[in-house]
Scaffold this motif. Structure first.
Motif, PDB file in Angstrom:
ATOM      1  N   PRO A   4     -15.206   8.779 -18.922  1.00  0.00           N
ATOM      2  CA  PRO A   4     -15.739   7.790 -19.678  1.00  0.00           C
ATOM      3  C   PRO A   4     -14.948   6.587 -20.013  1.00  0.00           C
ATOM      4  O   PRO A   4     -15.477   5.404 -19.964  1.00  0.00           O
ATOM      5  CB  PRO A   4     -16.147   8.492 -21.056  1.00  0.00           C
ATOM      6  N   ASP A   5     -13.666   6.587 -20.218  1.00  0.00           N
ATOM      7  CA  ASP A   5     -12.872   5.475 -20.519  1.00  0.00           C
ATOM      8  C   ASP A   5     -12.320   4.855 -19.079  1.00  0.00           C
ATOM      9  O   ASP A   5     -11.579   3.993 -19.302  1.00  0.00           O
ATOM     10  CB  ASP A   5     -11.671   5.825 -21.273  1.00  0.00           C
ATOM     11  N   GLY A   6     -12.861   5.254 -18.146  1.00  0.00           N
ATOM     12  CA  GLY A   6     -12.691   4.619 -16.609  1.00  0.00           C
ATOM     13  C   GLY A   6     -11.681   5.245 -15.983  1.00  0.00           C
ATOM     14  O   GLY A   6     -11.357   4.775 -14.953  1.00  0.00           O
ATOM     15  N   TRP A   7     -10.690   5.978 -16.582  1.00  0.00           N
ATOM     16  CA  TRP A   7      -9.529   6.258 -15.757  1.00  0.00           C
ATOM     17  C   TRP A   7      -9.717   7.634 -14.854  1.00  0.00           C
ATOM     18  O   TRP A   7     -10.903   8.570 -15.183  1.00  0.00           O
ATOM     19  CB  TRP A   7      -8.575   7.122 -16.723  1.00  0.00           C
ATOM     20  N   THR A   8      -9.161   7.711 -13.643  1.00  0.00           N
ATOM     21  CA  THR A   8      -9.253   8.724 -12.825  1.00  0.00           C
ATOM     22  C   THR A   8      -8.024   9.464 -12.502  1.00  0.00           C
ATOM     23  O   THR A   8      -6.771   8.811 -12.773  1.00  0.00           O
ATOM     24  CB  THR A   8      -9.859   8.338 -11.395  1.00  0.00           C
ATOM     25  N   VAL A   9      -8.014  10.738 -11.968  1.00  0.00           N
ATOM     26  CA  VAL A   9      -6.848  11.324 -11.223  1.00  0.00           C
ATOM     27  C   VAL A   9      -5.904  10.401 -10.488  1.00  0.00           C
ATOM     28  O   VAL A   9      -4.998  10.148 -10.641  1.00  0.00           O
ATOM     29  CB  VAL A   9      -7.112  12.696 -10.969  1.00  0.00           C
ATOM     30  N   GLN A  10      -6.806   9.727  -9.610  1.00  0.00           N
ATOM     31  CA  GLN A  10      -6.235   8.685  -8.738  1.00  0.00           C
ATOM     32  C   GLN A  10      -5.409   7.730  -9.274  1.00  0.00           C
ATOM     33  O   GLN A  10      -4.324   7.219  -8.830  1.00  0.00           O
ATOM     34  CB  GLN A  10      -7.094   8.244  -7.726  1.00  0.00           C
ATOM     35  N   ASP A  11      -5.896   7.054 -10.502  1.00  0.00           N
ATOM     36  CA  ASP A  11      -5.199   6.016 -11.248  1.00  0.00           C
ATOM     37  C   ASP A  11      -3.901   6.450 -11.514  1.00  0.00           C
ATOM     38  O   ASP A  11      -2.985   5.885 -11.435  1.00  0.00           O
ATOM     39  CB  ASP A  11      -6.205   5.555 -12.408  1.00  0.00           C
ATOM     40  N   SER A  40      -9.745  16.512 -17.529  1.00  0.00           N
ATOM     41  CA  SER A  40     -10.303  15.450 -18.310  1.00  0.00           C
ATOM     42  C   SER A  40      -9.312  14.378 -18.562  1.00  0.00           C
ATOM     43  O   SER A  40      -8.059  14.600 -18.759  1.00  0.00           O
ATOM     44  CB  SER A  40     -10.566  15.951 -19.874  1.00  0.00           C
ATOM     45  N   VAL A  41      -9.650  13.152 -17.893  1.00  0.00           N
ATOM     46  CA  VAL A  41      -8.491  12.098 -17.484  1.00  0.00           C
ATOM     47  C   VAL A  41      -8.713  11.097 -18.696  1.00  0.00           C
ATOM     48  O   VAL A  41      -9.808  10.399 -18.674  1.00  0.00           O
ATOM     49  CB  VAL A  41      -8.919  11.435 -16.049  1.00  0.00           C
ATOM     50  N   SER A  42      -7.571  10.559 -19.068  1.00  0.00           N
ATOM     51  CA  SER A  42      -7.237   9.534 -20.005  1.00  0.00           C
ATOM     52  C   SER A  42      -6.382   8.594 -19.634  1.00  0.00           C
ATOM     53  O   SER A  42      -5.488   8.894 -18.692  1.00  0.00           O
ATOM     54  CB  SER A  42      -7.053   9.979 -21.609  1.00  0.00           C
ATOM     55  N   LYS A  43      -6.170   7.409 -20.313  1.00  0.00           N
ATOM     56  CA  LYS A  43      -5.034   6.689 -19.779  1.00  0.00           C
ATOM     57  C   LYS A  43      -3.490   7.238 -19.960  1.00  0.00           C
ATOM     58  O   LYS A  43      -2.684   7.048 -19.045  1.00  0.00           O
ATOM     59  CB  LYS A  43      -5.067   5.234 -20.750  1.00  0.00           C
ATOM     60  N   THR A  44      -3.435   8.013 -20.899  1.00  0.00           N
ATOM     61  CA  THR A  44      -2.046   8.708 -21.056  1.00  0.00           C
ATOM     62  C   THR A  44      -1.729  10.031 -20.286  1.00  0.00           C
ATOM     63  O   THR A  44      -0.563  10.249 -19.890  1.00  0.00           O
ATOM     64  CB  THR A  44      -1.734   8.858 -22.439  1.00  0.00           C
ATOM     65  N   THR A  45      -2.837  10.578 -19.832  1.00  0.00           N
ATOM     66  CA  THR A  45      -2.635  11.814 -19.299  1.00  0.00           C
ATOM     67  C   THR A  45      -3.741  12.380 -18.485  1.00  0.00           C
ATOM     68  O   THR A  45      -4.755  11.934 -18.645  1.00  0.00           O
ATOM     69  CB  THR A  45      -1.929  13.110 -19.947  1.00  0.00           C
ATOM     70  N   ILE A  46      -3.669  13.385 -17.758  1.00  0.00           N
ATOM     71  CA  ILE A  46      -4.755  14.252 -17.021  1.00  0.00           C
ATOM     72  C   ILE A  46      -4.577  15.656 -17.741  1.00  0.00           C
ATOM     73  O   ILE A  46      -3.633  16.414 -17.668  1.00  0.00           O
ATOM     74  CB  ILE A  46      -4.352  14.364 -15.630  1.00  0.00           C
ATOM     75  N   ARG A  53     -11.005  25.114 -24.631  1.00  0.00           N
ATOM     76  CA  ARG A  53     -10.432  23.933 -25.210  1.00  0.00           C
ATOM     77  C   ARG A  53      -9.307  23.634 -24.189  1.00  0.00           C
ATOM     78  O   ARG A  53      -9.228  24.266 -22.926  1.00  0.00           O
ATOM     79  CB  ARG A  53      -9.484  24.338 -26.419  1.00  0.00           C
ATOM     80  N   GLY A  54      -8.660  22.433 -24.127  1.00  0.00           N
ATOM     81  CA  GLY A  54      -7.660  21.938 -23.376  1.00  0.00           C
ATOM     82  C   GLY A  54      -6.609  22.698 -23.610  1.00  0.00           C
ATOM     83  O   GLY A  54      -6.246  23.137 -24.897  1.00  0.00           O
TER      84      GLY A  54
END
Length: 126
Positions: A4-11, A40-46, A53-54
């Motif tokens: 949802p925030d636009g980040w992917t593993v590839q990023d 679950s990908v975010s700007k700071t980590t995968i 849960r995570g």
């Protein structure tokens, strides 16, 4: 598919050294071998999520892979562990750095097993 925030593993992989990407893929494979795991990908980590849960996170950087494992205990005395701190009543976040493939040994695999148990809700027991 982007999160949802636009980040992917590839990023997270783009622009990182080939060796760091290979190490990340090895860490990822060790985690995904448990079966019921989602990214679950975010700007700071995968982040890697189990059924409840995570339980782990990782990303490549210029020096290898940095990440964390959520365990019901702190890890101490191992050079791969950068810090360990409580963050919930029964959980500790253990930050790691992997610089070489041989650091993904049986000890690290056992930590991943413990973390996956947390992802399945082991920390909710008595």
């Amino acid at each position: 598919m982007p999160e949802p925030d636009g980040w992917t593993v590839q990023d997270h992989l783009d622009g990182q050294p080939d060796g760091s990407v290979a190490l990340f893929r090895a860490v990822e494979a060790l985690i995904l071998a448990h079966g019921d795991v989602e990214h679950s990908v975010s700007k700071t980590t995968i982040t890697f999520k189990g059924p409840r849960r995570g339980f782990a996170g990782a990303r490549p950087d210029r020096h290898g892979v940095v990440g964390y494992l959520d365990l019901m205990r702190p890890l101490t005395g191992d050079p791969r562990i950068r810090s360990a701190a409580p963050y919930a009543r029964r959980l500790f976040v253990n930050h790691f750095r992997i610089r070489a493939a041989d650091e993904l040994d049986a000890t690290f695999a056992a930590w991943v097993d413990e973390a996956y148990a947390v992802g399945c809700g082991a920390h909710l027991g008595a």
